[in-house]
Every structure is written in structure tokens, then in C-alpha cells.
Design a protein around this motif. Structure first.
Motif, PDB file in Angstrom:
ATOM      1  N   ASN A 114       0.812  -1.201   0.000  1.00 23.12           N
ATOM      2  CA  ASN A 114       0.000   0.000   0.000  1.00 23.12           C
ATOM      3  C   ASN A 114       0.854   1.264   0.000  1.00 23.12           C
ATOM      4  O   ASN A 114       0.373   2.345  -0.332  1.00 23.12           O
ATOM      5  CB  ASN A 114      -0.914   0.029   1.231  1.00 23.12           C
ATOM      6  CG  ASN A 114      -2.015  -1.019   1.143  1.00 23.12           C
ATOM      7  OD1 ASN A 114      -2.331  -1.497   0.062  1.00 23.12           O
ATOM      8  ND2 ASN A 114      -2.584  -1.364   2.280  1.00 23.12           N
ATOM      9  N   LEU A 115       2.110   1.135   0.398  1.00 19.04           N
ATOM     10  CA  LEU A 115       2.994   2.284   0.459  1.00 19.04           C
ATOM     11  C   LEU A 115       3.452   2.651  -0.953  1.00 19.04           C
ATOM     12  O   LEU A 115       3.997   1.835  -1.672  1.00 19.04           O
ATOM     13  CB  LEU A 115       4.215   1.946   1.318  1.00 19.04           C
ATOM     14  CG  LEU A 115       5.167   3.099   1.639  1.00 19.04           C
ATOM     15  CD1 LEU A 115       4.476   4.117   2.515  1.00 19.04           C
ATOM     16  CD2 LEU A 115       6.403   2.560   2.337  1.00 19.04           C
ATOM     17  N   THR A 116       3.220   3.920  -1.347  1.00 17.94           N
ATOM     18  CA  THR A 116       3.650   4.346  -2.674  1.00 17.94           C
ATOM     19  C   THR A 116       5.135   4.634  -2.668  1.00 17.94           C
ATOM     20  O   THR A 116       5.745   4.882  -1.623  1.00 17.94           O
ATOM     21  CB  THR A 116       2.896   5.610  -3.098  1.00 17.94           C
ATOM     22  OG1 THR A 116       3.273   6.690  -2.239  1.00 17.94           O
ATOM     23  CG2 THR A 116       1.394   5.398  -3.032  1.00 17.94           C
ATOM     24  N   CYS A 117       5.723   4.644  -3.850  1.00 23.33           N
ATOM     25  CA  CYS A 117       7.151   4.908  -3.976  1.00 23.33           C
ATOM     26  C   CYS A 117       7.499   6.304  -3.446  1.00 23.33           C
ATOM     27  O   CYS A 117       8.441   6.473  -2.687  1.00 23.33           O
ATOM     28  CB  CYS A 117       7.561   4.759  -5.443  1.00 23.33           C
ATOM     29  SG  CYS A 117       9.320   5.028  -5.729  1.00 23.33           S
ATOM     30  N   ARG A 118       6.717   7.285  -3.866  1.00 26.23           N
ATOM     31  CA  ARG A 118       6.992   8.659  -3.445  1.00 26.23           C
ATOM     32  C   ARG A 118       6.921   8.807  -1.932  1.00 26.23           C
ATOM     33  O   ARG A 118       7.781   9.433  -1.312  1.00 26.23           O
ATOM     34  CB  ARG A 118       6.004   9.604  -4.120  1.00 26.23           C
ATOM     35  CG  ARG A 118       6.232  11.082  -3.782  1.00 26.23           C
ATOM     36  CD  ARG A 118       5.238  11.952  -4.532  1.00 26.23           C
ATOM     37  NE  ARG A 118       5.426  13.355  -4.206  1.00 26.23           N
ATOM     38  CZ  ARG A 118       4.661  14.330  -4.679  1.00 26.23           C
ATOM     39  NH1 ARG A 118       3.667  14.045  -5.520  1.00 26.23           N
ATOM     40  NH2 ARG A 118       4.892  15.585  -4.333  1.00 26.23           N
ATOM     41  N   MET A 119       5.882   8.216  -1.331  1.00 24.35           N
ATOM     42  CA  MET A 119       5.725   8.332   0.107  1.00 24.35           C
ATOM     43  C   MET A 119       6.831   7.568   0.839  1.00 24.35           C
ATOM     44  O   MET A 119       7.332   8.004   1.875  1.00 24.35           O
ATOM     45  CB  MET A 119       4.354   7.813   0.528  1.00 24.35           C
ATOM     46  CG  MET A 119       4.025   8.060   1.988  1.00 24.35           C
ATOM     47  SD  MET A 119       2.292   7.758   2.352  1.00 24.35           S
ATOM     48  CE  MET A 119       1.534   9.088   1.422  1.00 24.35           C
ATOM     49  N   CYS A 120       7.221   6.407   0.298  1.00 21.99           N
ATOM     50  CA  CYS A 120       8.299   5.632   0.920  1.00 21.99           C
ATOM     51  C   CYS A 120       9.574   6.446   0.997  1.00 21.99           C
ATOM     52  O   CYS A 120      10.234   6.513   2.036  1.00 21.99           O
ATOM     53  CB  CYS A 120       8.526   4.340   0.139  1.00 21.99           C
ATOM     54  SG  CYS A 120       9.877   3.322   0.763  1.00 21.99           S
ATOM     55  N   LYS A 121       9.944   7.080  -0.103  1.00 22.05           N
ATOM     56  CA  LYS A 121      11.174   7.876  -0.123  1.00 22.05           C
ATOM     57  C   LYS A 121      11.075   9.065   0.830  1.00 22.05           C
ATOM     58  O   LYS A 121      12.059   9.430   1.499  1.00 22.05           O
ATOM     59  CB  LYS A 121      11.465   8.349  -1.547  1.00 22.05           C
ATOM     60  CG  LYS A 121      11.839   7.215  -2.495  1.00 22.05           C
ATOM     61  CD  LYS A 121      12.058   7.714  -3.906  1.00 22.05           C
ATOM     62  CE  LYS A 121      12.429   6.554  -4.843  1.00 22.05           C
ATOM     63  NZ  LYS A 121      12.611   7.014  -6.240  1.00 22.05           N
ATOM     64  N   MET A 122       9.904   9.657   0.929  1.00 15.24           N
ATOM     65  CA  MET A 122       9.705  10.766   1.841  1.00 15.24           C
ATOM     66  C   MET A 122       9.886  10.313   3.290  1.00 15.24           C
ATOM     67  O   MET A 122      10.561  10.945   4.089  1.00 15.24           O
ATOM     68  CB  MET A 122       8.304  11.349   1.644  1.00 15.24           C
ATOM     69  CG  MET A 122       8.003  12.562   2.518  1.00 15.24           C
ATOM     70  SD  MET A 122       6.260  13.030   2.408  1.00 15.24           S
ATOM     71  CE  MET A 122       6.070  13.186   0.625  1.00 15.24           C
ATOM     72  N   VAL A 123       9.258   9.164   3.598  1.00 12.36           N
ATOM     73  CA  VAL A 123       9.327   8.643   4.957  1.00 12.36           C
ATOM     74  C   VAL A 123      10.755   8.272   5.334  1.00 12.36           C
ATOM     75  O   VAL A 123      11.232   8.589   6.423  1.00 12.36           O
ATOM     76  CB  VAL A 123       8.392   7.422   5.102  1.00 12.36           C
ATOM     77  CG1 VAL A 123       8.634   6.710   6.416  1.00 12.36           C
ATOM     78  CG2 VAL A 123       6.943   7.862   4.995  1.00 12.36           C
TER      79      VAL A 123
END
Length: 601
Positions: A54-63
Motif C-alpha cells: 500500500n505504500l507508494t514509492c513517493r511516500m516511501c522515499k519521503m518517509v
């Protein structure tokens, strides 16, 4: 489920924790996920309601960028670990006690390695989200150095003359003794491991743990291990024994060093007791021997975080079987070499230095402990002397980090005239992986045997393997000539014929017998077990589905409910084809097998 009700930092750290928590166990692939052979997709085998995709690529990198910043401060380590534990509970990955204990066990070492690593957000997210989010193999490529000695001319193995001596070798792997196994407890609990006192009693629709073992996510009681060794001793004599690790159970959230060492000592002493001092046992280190599970720091990690607590005890327990030189390298890094007989050498590798699950390799994954370079030296020396070499280890090389796996494959190619046997475990099922010449990828030159587990985890009969090896005489190839698999049929031994009571109420066979499930040459109609024969068997799988389904049944030690079709079959055959981790590239090559698979892969 809303996976983002907790702080981004907690979510990301949970993904990391869940990764190691799930990967602490090896389970056989089921039909629904057998096509998912990549590292990230192995995580999907445990469906506990948490969907990391469920984690998007963009959000993963941000996190992960936030995590990088947060972990610059030592004071944040405890806060990060606390958030991970809470997130594990709120997202229902496991019950609260499991979440708390796994967080406490893993957090300090894992956060330390994360702080010391040089990984970028895109590299971590490539693992969590998938190759579309970044470079898939987040570990930099590297190469071992091969001696400037020409490879000798290739001499294909030939069957020995009738009546030639054979060596009979007992092979044990993945024992997974559960000291808390309790007959009659629930075999369908919420925890990652059941059939224990903490599992509670079975509900009216649930199964109870059997006396000798259970078809579920359960490991084995000590009495079953003892019975195996007692029967194996009667089935001797054995020329020697290979034992490729994984002693403790799958309760990876609650293990201590003291418990791990106690179980190492108990099983080592039990093997010595039953097989006797005259039978030499050659062990290898499994990924479950350490705690936290999969935690094997390279030798440059010193102090309390090093693995000396484990390796030193292994050297003490195995001193009855191994010479001083072997014990010396075990104490350093858990691997060794020894001469079995004149003309035959063994190399026992610590495959945890190739494992994706070993998070210490985030610090530096370039030939940890210089093990592969050491292997090259051993093989060159053996080639010079005319020795043949067997290699044992726990994790199959095709499941290793890409660079490690590529280098190992390259070494096997160079020394194909010296390496005449490869023996592994870890997957719990009965399978193998092929090695082909690197120039054309069509000529089969070696086979990595992957033997079935002693444990039942998950939904399996207990089992062990016997190898028949070309024996001790001048000119022996030292190749495997045949092998047998023996099982304990739980359906029969947990409930004696004619007994009136159900399994959960105890009506077991007091003296169960381990029975022959199959002999490879007979089951598959093979004239010999050379690489060309196994390669031919794969081609038979493509032409004759009945033979493949027989393999699928035997792969699960005689306990499988559904056939393997379509995508499942594709994934299995692709796995068999490649002894290196290359994103199933074997299925898109130019060989005859690749063409036959082109409609699938």
C-alpha cells in the motif's frame, strides 16, 4: 485498514521490522505465490493482514528521508523503537505480546546497522515497494579474484563400474525443535508459531497438536527429533553426516542467547549420543541459530554485538567431529574446510553472509568475512592436488544477494571439475537448482541439492535425506549417484489404526517408523544423477505434466492438497533452472528450455 493513521516514521520502521519478522522463517511456496520468487515477494507468504505494498514509492522515499534525519540523533533510537511496537499492534500484524517482544529484540541492533549503513531512500524503497521504485539490488556489485590458472579441460562424469564402492551419507537440515511444543494445544493460533502452551486449547472447529507433530505452522517436539535419530542410527552404518543447521524453533520474537545455546548443545549432544563417536558429523550454520534471527555480523563487528557468543559454543560442541584448523575458522566467522577422505574435501559455508535477511550486510556486503575469496583459495589448492570438493551450507545460493550469488556461480563454473556436490536446506521442501556454463547457459555442469526439512513447518511431514555418493577408490568422481527421502507420516503415527479416540486426545503410535518416500532414480526414471540427468528431468516436466505433479507431491514430502498448475508450475521450473539470483533470466535466455517456457515466463 488505514495504514497511515500512525506517524510516517512509525509506518516506515514498521515496514522494516515486518520485513525481518516475516523473513525469520522459511516456508514452502504455495500455489498462489510460487511465482513470486523475488526477494520482496517472499514477504507475501505470511498473510497477517498487513499489506506493505500500500505504500507508494513517493511516500516511501519521503518517509525514509525523515528516518535518516531522525536517526542522526542517538536519543531518537528509543522513540523509534517505541513507535514501531505501537504501529505493529495498531496494524494488527501480530498480538501485542509478539509486537512488543520482537521490537525489543530487534530494535537496537537493527537501528545501529541502519545508522552505520550508507543506503539511500531509493535503495530501501526498491526493496519495500519493488524494482519500479529504485535499483532492486541495493547492494553494490563486486567481484572475487580468480587465480591466473587456466581452467582444466572439462571431463563429463561417467557412471562408476558395477560393484564400485559407494559412500552412504545421512543429511539432516532444519530440525527446528520447539521446546514449548505441547500436544493438544491449538494448531491454528494467531501467533506466527502454534502448537505451544501459549497457543491455548483448540476451538471446536480447530485442530489440536498431535503427539509426534502437526500439519500446521508448528515445529517439532524433542521426542520426534530423538525418534528420528534413533531410527537413523538403526538404519546405519553411515560413512559420514552432513547437517546444515536451523536448530531452534520459529518463535523468533522471544528467543535469548542462552536458549539458543542450550538448544545447540542439546541437539549436538543428541546426535553424538545416537550416531556414536565413530560417525563424523559435518555441520553448517543456519540462519535461525542466532538471535535476533538472521543477525550475523561480519568479523569487523566486535564486542557484544559480534557473533563470538555463538561461534565459540559451536566450536566447543563440534570439537568431537572437527579438527583444530576447522574450529579456528568457525570461531572467526562460522565456516571451515576439512578433508573427509583422501581425495575428498568438504567446505562448509556460512551462507548467512549471502543472505538478504542479514541486515548487518547493509553496512558492507562485499564478500563478508572474505569467505568467497577464501573458497577460491581452497578450490584452487584442491584442483592442484586432484581433490574433489563437496560444499554444504544452509541457504541455497540461488536465494542469495545478487552479487554474492553471481560470484558463487562464477566460482562453480571455474571449478566444475573440482566441485562434485553441493548440498543445502532452508526452504523446507525437496528441490534442486541447476548451474549451467556461463558462456552459453545451456550445458549443465552442477546441481545444488536442496533437501527437505526435519520440521513440519508449514504443513509438511517430518523428513530426512540419504545420499549415495561415488565411493572411496582411485578415480572416483565423488558425484551423487542416487538419493532417498524418508518421512514420518503424521497421518498414520499420530492416530493408530483402529484407535477410537481422535488425534488431539492422544492415540499415537508409541514406536513409529520412518518410511521411504522415494528413491530419486526410480521415481524419475533417471539412469544417473549427474547434472545432465537433472537437466533432462526438467525438460520432461515440460513435456509430461504427470511427472511434474509427481515431483510436486514429493517436493512437499508426501503432503500436498492441490496440484501445481500454470503460474505455479512456471515459477517452480524457473527456480529449478537457476542456481543464481538473476530475476528469472534463465527463462528468457536462448536455450531449448527457455524456448519451451517462452509462453509462460
Amino acid at each position: 485498514m488505514n495504514a497511515f493513521k500512525v506517524p510516517f516514521l512509525g509506518v516506515f520502521c514498521l515496514f522494516l521490522m515486518a520485513t525481518f519478522f516475516y523473513r525469520g522463517s522459511s516456508v514452502p511456496l504455495q500455489e498462489k505465490d510460487v511465482d513470486q520468487l523475488r526477494f520482496v515477494e517472499h514477504l507475501g507468504r505470511f498473510d497477517w493482514g498487513f499489506h506493505w505494498r500500500n505504500l507508494t514509492c513517493r511516500m516511501c522515499k519521503m518517509v525514509f528521508t525523515i528516518v535518516d534525519i531522525a536517526l542522526l540523533s542517538e536519543t531518537n533510537k528509543e522513540r523509534v523503537a517505541h513507535i514501531v511496537g505501537n504501529a505493529c499492534i495498531h496494524l494488527h500484524i501480530a498480538d501485542e505480546h509478539v509486537c512488543r517482544e520482537i521490537t525489543e529484540l530487534f530494535s537496537d541492533d537493527f537501528i545501529t546497522t541502519l545508522q552505520r549503513s550508507l543506503l539511500l531512500p531509493k535503495e530501501i524503497c526498491a526493496v519495500l515497494v519493488g524494482p519500479s521504485c529504485g535499483h532492486f539490488d541495493l547492494y553494490a556489485p563486486w567481484n572475487v579474484t580468480l587465480p591466473a590458472v587456466p581452467k582444466p579441460p572439462v571431463k563429463p562424469p561417467v557412471p562408476p563400474k558395477p560393484g564400485s564402492p559407494q559412500s552412504r551419507v545421512l543429511f539432516l537440515t532444519d530440525i527446528h525443535w520447539d521446546r514449548e511444543y505441547a500436544e493438544g494445544t491449538s494448531a491454528d493460533c494467531k501467533d506466527p508459531l502454534c502448537c505451544r502452551n501459549s497457543s491455548g486449547p483448540p476451538g471446536w472447529t480447530h485442530r489440536g497438536a498431535g503427539y509426534w507433530g502437526t500439519y500446521s505452522k508448528c515445529d517439532l517436539p524433542l521426542r520426534t527429533v530423538d525418534n528420528l535419530l534413533e531410527n537413523a542410527a538403526k538404519d546405519g552404518p553411515w560413512d559420514w553426516v552432513y547437517w546444515t543447521g536451523d536448530i531452534p524453533a520459529h518463535n523468533v520474537w522471544s528467543q535469548t542467547r542462552e536458549q539458543q545455546l542450550n538448544e545447540l548443545k542439546t541437539i549436538s549432544e543428541l546426535i553424538l549420543k545416537h550416531l556414536g563417536p565413530a560417525v563424523t558429523v559435518y555441520p553448517a550454520v543456519g540462519n535461525h541459530e542466532s538471535t535476533p534471527v538472521n543477525s550475523f555480523p561480519p568479523p569487523f563487528i566486535h564486542g557484544n554485538r559480534s557473533s563470538h557468543w555463538l561461534y565459540d559454543t559451536m566450536a566447543e560442541e563440534w570439537a568431537a567431529w572437527l579438527p583444530a584448523e576447522a574450529l579456528h575458522t568457525i570461531r572467526r566467522a562460522g565456516f571451515y574446510t576439512v578433508q573427509i577422505q583422501s581425495g575428498l574435501r568438504l567446505v562448509s559455508l556460512n551462507m548467512n553472509f549471502c543472505a538478504r535477511e542479514n541486515y548487518w550486510l547493509m553496512v558492507n556486503s562485499t564478500d563478508p568475512a572474505d569467505q568467497l575469496q577464501w573458497l577460491v583459495g581452497i578450490l584452487q589448492d584442491s584442483e592442484n592436488k586432484g581433490e574433489k570438493v563437496h560444499i554444504i551450507g544452509h541457504i541455497p545460493p540461488g536465494l542469495c544477494l545478487a552479487s554474492w550469488s553471481w560470484n558463487y556461480y562464477h566460482i562453480v563454473n571455474r571449478y566444475e571439475g573440482t566441485i562434485t556436490g553441493q548440498f543445502f536446506g532452508h526452504t523446507h521442501v525437496d528441490e534442486f537448482q541447476m548451474f549451467y556454463d556461463e558462456e552459453t547457459m545451456t550445458r549443465p555442469l552442477s546441481v545444488a541439492y536442496i533437501a527437505p526439512s526435519v520440521t513440519t513447518y508449514i504443513d509438511l511431514n517430518p523428513g530426512y535425506r540419504v545420499y549415495y555418493v561415488d565411493g572411496n577408490y582411485p578415480g572416483s568422481s565423488r558425484f551423487v549417484l542416487d538419493h532417498e527421502t524418508y518421512i514420518l507420516n503424521l497421518t498414520k503415527v499420530n492416530h493408530r489404526p483402529g484407535a477410537a479416540t481422535p488425534v488431539s486426545a492422544s492415540s499415537p503410535d508409541p514406536d513409529p517408523k520412518w518410511t521411504l518416500l522415494y528413491r530419486a532414480s526410480k521415481a524419475y526414471g533417471l539412469p544417473s544423477l549427474f547434472p545432465t540427468d537433472w537437466n533432462g528431468l526438467i525438460q520432461t516436466f515440460l513435456r509430461d505434466d504427470r511427472v511434474f505433479q509427481a515431483f510436486w507431491y514429493l517436493r512437499h514430502k508426501g503432503h500436498v492438497s492441490e496440484p501445481c498448475m500454470d503460474i505455479c508450475k512456471t515459477g517452480i521450473i524457473c527456480f529449478l533452472l537457476s542456481g543464481r539470483y538473476e530475476d528469472l533470466e534463465q527463462c528468457s535466455g536462448s536455450s531449448e528450455l527457455s524456448l519451451a517456457l517462452s509462453s509462460w515466463c
